[in-house]
Design a protein around this motif. Structure first.
Motif, PDB file in Angstrom:
ATOM      1  N   ALA A 145      -5.572 -39.763 -26.540  1.00 23.59           N
ATOM      2  CA  ALA A 145      -4.564 -40.750 -26.963  1.00 23.59           C
ATOM      3  C   ALA A 145      -3.481 -40.079 -27.793  1.00 23.59           C
ATOM      4  O   ALA A 145      -2.283 -40.363 -27.616  1.00 23.59           O
ATOM      5  CB  ALA A 145      -5.238 -41.864 -27.777  1.00 23.59           C
ATOM      6  N   GLU A 146      -3.875 -39.147 -28.662  1.00 27.62           N
ATOM      7  CA  GLU A 146      -2.880 -38.473 -29.498  1.00 27.62           C
ATOM      8  C   GLU A 146      -1.980 -37.578 -28.653  1.00 27.62           C
ATOM      9  O   GLU A 146      -0.774 -37.477 -28.894  1.00 27.62           O
ATOM     10  CB  GLU A 146      -3.581 -37.685 -30.622  1.00 27.62           C
ATOM     11  N   ALA A 147      -2.563 -36.938 -27.646  1.00 25.42           N
ATOM     12  CA  ALA A 147      -1.754 -36.105 -26.749  1.00 25.42           C
ATOM     13  C   ALA A 147      -0.756 -36.977 -25.982  1.00 25.42           C
ATOM     14  O   ALA A 147       0.404 -36.607 -25.784  1.00 25.42           O
ATOM     15  CB  ALA A 147      -2.654 -35.367 -25.769  1.00 25.42           C
ATOM     16  N   GLU A 148      -1.217 -38.155 -25.580  1.00 25.22           N
ATOM     17  CA  GLU A 148      -0.358 -39.085 -24.824  1.00 25.22           C
ATOM     18  C   GLU A 148       0.786 -39.598 -25.688  1.00 25.22           C
ATOM     19  O   GLU A 148       1.904 -39.789 -25.217  1.00 25.22           O
ATOM     20  CB  GLU A 148      -1.218 -40.256 -24.325  1.00 25.22           C
ATOM     21  N   ALA A 149       0.488 -39.806 -26.968  1.00 26.19           N
ATOM     22  CA  ALA A 149       1.499 -40.339 -27.882  1.00 26.19           C
ATOM     23  C   ALA A 149       2.430 -39.249 -28.400  1.00 26.19           C
ATOM     24  O   ALA A 149       3.465 -39.542 -28.975  1.00 26.19           O
ATOM     25  CB  ALA A 149       0.820 -41.031 -29.070  1.00 26.19           C
ATOM     26  N   GLY A 150       2.071 -38.001 -28.162  1.00 20.79           N
ATOM     27  CA  GLY A 150       2.825 -36.879 -28.715  1.00 20.79           C
ATOM     28  C   GLY A 150       4.178 -36.685 -28.070  1.00 20.79           C
ATOM     29  O   GLY A 150       4.547 -37.382 -27.131  1.00 20.79           O
ATOM     30  N   PRO A 151       4.950 -35.682 -28.588  1.00 23.61           N
ATOM     31  CA  PRO A 151       6.293 -35.448 -28.061  1.00 23.61           C
ATOM     32  C   PRO A 151       6.251 -35.061 -26.590  1.00 23.61           C
ATOM     33  O   PRO A 151       5.354 -34.352 -26.153  1.00 23.61           O
ATOM     34  CB  PRO A 151       6.812 -34.289 -28.924  1.00 23.61           C
ATOM     35  N   GLY A 152       7.241 -35.562 -25.863  1.00 22.75           N
ATOM     36  CA  GLY A 152       7.346 -35.200 -24.448  1.00 22.75           C
ATOM     37  C   GLY A 152       6.527 -36.080 -23.528  1.00 22.75           C
ATOM     38  O   GLY A 152       6.642 -36.005 -22.325  1.00 22.75           O
ATOM     39  N   LYS A 153       5.683 -36.926 -24.104  1.00 21.50           N
ATOM     40  CA  LYS A 153       4.847 -37.755 -23.243  1.00 21.50           C
ATOM     41  C   LYS A 153       5.178 -39.244 -23.346  1.00 21.50           C
ATOM     42  O   LYS A 153       4.718 -40.033 -22.550  1.00 21.50           O
ATOM     43  CB  LYS A 153       3.362 -37.561 -23.575  1.00 21.50           C
ATOM     44  N   GLY A 154       5.965 -39.593 -24.340  1.00 25.82           N
ATOM     45  CA  GLY A 154       6.209 -41.015 -24.585  1.00 25.82           C
ATOM     46  C   GLY A 154       7.137 -41.640 -23.559  1.00 25.82           C
ATOM     47  O   GLY A 154       7.750 -40.952 -22.750  1.00 25.82           O
ATOM     48  N   MET A 155       7.247 -42.962 -23.621  1.00 23.29           N
ATOM     49  CA  MET A 155       8.076 -43.704 -22.673  1.00 23.29           C
ATOM     50  C   MET A 155       9.562 -43.351 -22.842  1.00 23.29           C
ATOM     51  O   MET A 155      10.322 -43.402 -21.899  1.00 23.29           O
ATOM     52  CB  MET A 155       7.907 -45.208 -22.904  1.00 23.29           C
ATOM     53  N   GLN A 156       9.954 -42.986 -24.093  1.00 22.24           N
ATOM     54  CA  GLN A 156      11.372 -42.737 -24.348  1.00 22.24           C
ATOM     55  C   GLN A 156      11.819 -41.399 -23.770  1.00 22.24           C
ATOM     56  O   GLN A 156      12.986 -41.081 -23.747  1.00 22.24           O
ATOM     57  CB  GLN A 156      11.667 -42.791 -25.854  1.00 22.24           C
ATOM     58  N   ASP A 157      10.857 -40.613 -23.291  1.00 18.94           N
ATOM     59  CA  ASP A 157      11.179 -39.289 -22.776  1.00 18.94           C
ATOM     60  C   ASP A 157      10.822 -39.236 -21.292  1.00 18.94           C
ATOM     61  O   ASP A 157      10.286 -38.262 -20.802  1.00 18.94           O
ATOM     62  CB  ASP A 157      10.389 -38.237 -23.569  1.00 18.94           C
ATOM     63  N   ALA A 158      11.138 -40.303 -20.589  1.00 18.33           N
ATOM     64  CA  ALA A 158      10.620 -40.456 -19.235  1.00 18.33           C
ATOM     65  C   ALA A 158      11.490 -39.797 -18.165  1.00 18.33           C
ATOM     66  O   ALA A 158      11.118 -39.780 -17.008  1.00 18.33           O
ATOM     67  CB  ALA A 158      10.463 -41.934 -18.913  1.00 18.33           C
TER      68      ALA A 158
END
Lengths: 118, 353
Positions: free
Chosen positions: A35-48
């Motif tokens: 979950a932390e890796a998913e929430a980390g930089p480069g993985k979030g929705m805003q960086d799609a």
């Protein structure tokens, strides 16, 4: 530790929620790092990157303890799929909820040994 | 009732509209039909081609004679696309209900856009129509992946197979039409309009296939998908948003019918499948006020608005309401009952242009 999974979207636009209890050890070893890796930089929705042309697909919101991530179906890897399947299975193993419980089975299931409730 | 031609230079009226106008036999449209016939004579092929190439490809209405080319694939229960080809255009029925329903449903959807609106396939340029059936295991969904429609078999507990509803097939294919026309952003109000267009043309595909007028139609999206265990009739109702289901497991249909009940939410891309109830209901009100075949009246107006160039990708409800009201006036006359019915419908759902 309680894990809650909420699925939204799909052509029906119906929100379904499933949950399960896992041991603190399992949560810390497997699900919190994911979950932390998913929430980390480069993985979030805003960086799609470029907008996804797909329509009517599901989005999963997965809450592990106090960590919450949103994962589109198209990026749902095998560990998450296993977790979702376990939560759905736990829901099926329980008796059907009574009238008025609109959002589906949400009570904790005996999946692993809960050491501590958060 | 008055009908006037739009006061626009002939070269801006798409050729397929001119052809339809020119073919009108109705005495009420005699002036319009004559003008269209004159305009068609003036349109030389070179000029026509130049105009088409100058338009953005995504906005281009088709002047190409359409050919229907369907390809149905079978994912065999895996989440892999496209899967194995099981039926191409003109191929014999497979005997698999999912594959054959998808094949027939793509045909019905193609024919609505081609025969009524002069659009050749989803991109206006004759693109192949592709679908994959038997996607995933107990997969409770149908979606558009940007290139093809994808259908699950359902889990058997809540949903059966998703090809069982022609409105859902029309819904998914219309996502393709939207991708190649307005390309409405899939978030908030523009996302709800994207969803609503899929519901609107999805129900029109079914109404036209069944020969139903507005008064006889069910106005349901996804009727027949639920198993007998579910308390509900469909995924959504354009006639009465919020009433399609009320079930112990699924909860109650969350769709609002008017702006007073607009739902602010972060999930479902800002409620794109929820707030679509508002433009859906406006369409229903306009279509039933006009009566008759909804795909010829309100449907034609909505399609004109989609191609009219006044719908931005981040369109909100008031902008869309203004575009459809203007489209009704352009096609049927600004003081005609069509423009009045459309304006009244938006007003009734609380959307003021």
């Amino acid at each position: 530790m309680r894990i809650e999974i909420t699925r939204s979207g799909g052509v029906g636009g119906m929100t379904r929620t499933w949950s399960l209890e896992v041991s603190r050890a399992e949560a810390e070893e497997r699900w919190l790092p994911l979950a932390e890796a998913e929430a980390g930089p480069g993985k979030g929705m805003q960086d799609a990157g470029p907008p996804d042309p797909a329509r009517d697909r599901f989005t999963y919101r997965i809450t592990v303890g106090y960590t919450e991530v949103s994962v589109p179906e198209s990026r749902l890897g095998e560990p998450w799929r296993e977790l979702i399947e376990r939560a759905r299975e736990a829901g099926r193993a329980r008796p059907a909820p009574g009238p008025g419980e609109g959002s589906g089975p949400t009570t904790a299931a005996g999946d692993g040994t809960p050491e501590e409730l958060l | 009732m008055s009908h006037t031609l739009p006061r626009t230079p002939c070269s801006i009226v798409p050729p397929h509209l001119l052809m339809r106008l020119a073919a009108r036999q109705d005495a009420r449209f005699a002036v319009a039909a004559d003008a269209a016939r004159r305009a068609l004579r003036e349109l030389d092929p070179l000029r026509q081609a130049r105009e088409e190439s100058l338009r953005a490809p995504v906005r281009r209405p088709s002047a190409v004679v359409g050919t229907l080319t369907r390809r149905i694939h079978d994912a065999g229960g895996r989440e892999v696309l496209p899967g194995a080809l099981v039926r191409g255009e003109g191929g014999a029925a497979t005997g698999d209900p999912s594959a054959d329903e998808a094949y027939d449903g793509l045909g019905s959807t193609y024919r609505l856009f081609s025969e009524e609106y002069g659009r050749s396939s989803i991109d206006g340029a004759g693109m192949d129509l592709a679908a994959t059936v038997h996607y995933g295991t107990a997969y409770d969904n149908a979606f558009w992946d940007g290139e093809r429609m994808v259908f699950g078999d359902g889990d058997g507990e809540i949903f059966g197979r998703f090809t069982a509803s022609l409105t859902v097939i029309g819904h998914e294919l219309t996502h393709g039409v939207t991708q190649y026309s307005t390309n409405l952003e899939y978030q908030g109000q523009s996302g709800a309009l994207n969803e609503s267009l899929s519901d609107v043309f999805g129900v029109l595909v079914e109404q036209r296939a069944l020969g139903q007028d507005a008064a006889a139609a069910s106005w349901l999206v996804g009727a027949g998908l639920f198993t007998a265990a579910v308390q509900g009739v469909a995924l959504r109702s354009l006639a009465a948003p919020g009433t399609a289901y009320d079930d112990d497991v699924l909860g109650r249909d969350p769709q609002p019918a008017t702006m007073a009940d607009y739902v602010e939410t972060a999930s479902d891309n800002g409620g794109v499948h929820i707030n679509s109830g508002i433009p859906n209901h406006a369409f229903y009100l306009a279509a039933t006020a006009l009566g008759g075949r909804a795909w010829e009246g309100a449907g034609r107006i909505w399609y004109d608005a989609v191609l009219g160039g006044s719908i931005p990708t981040d369109c909100d409800f008031p902008t869309f309401a203004a575009a459809t009201t203007a489209a009704a006036g352009a096609r049927f006359g600004a003081t005609g009952r069509e423009a009045g019915a459309v304006a009244d419908a938006w007003s009734a759902v609380g959307v003021l242009p």
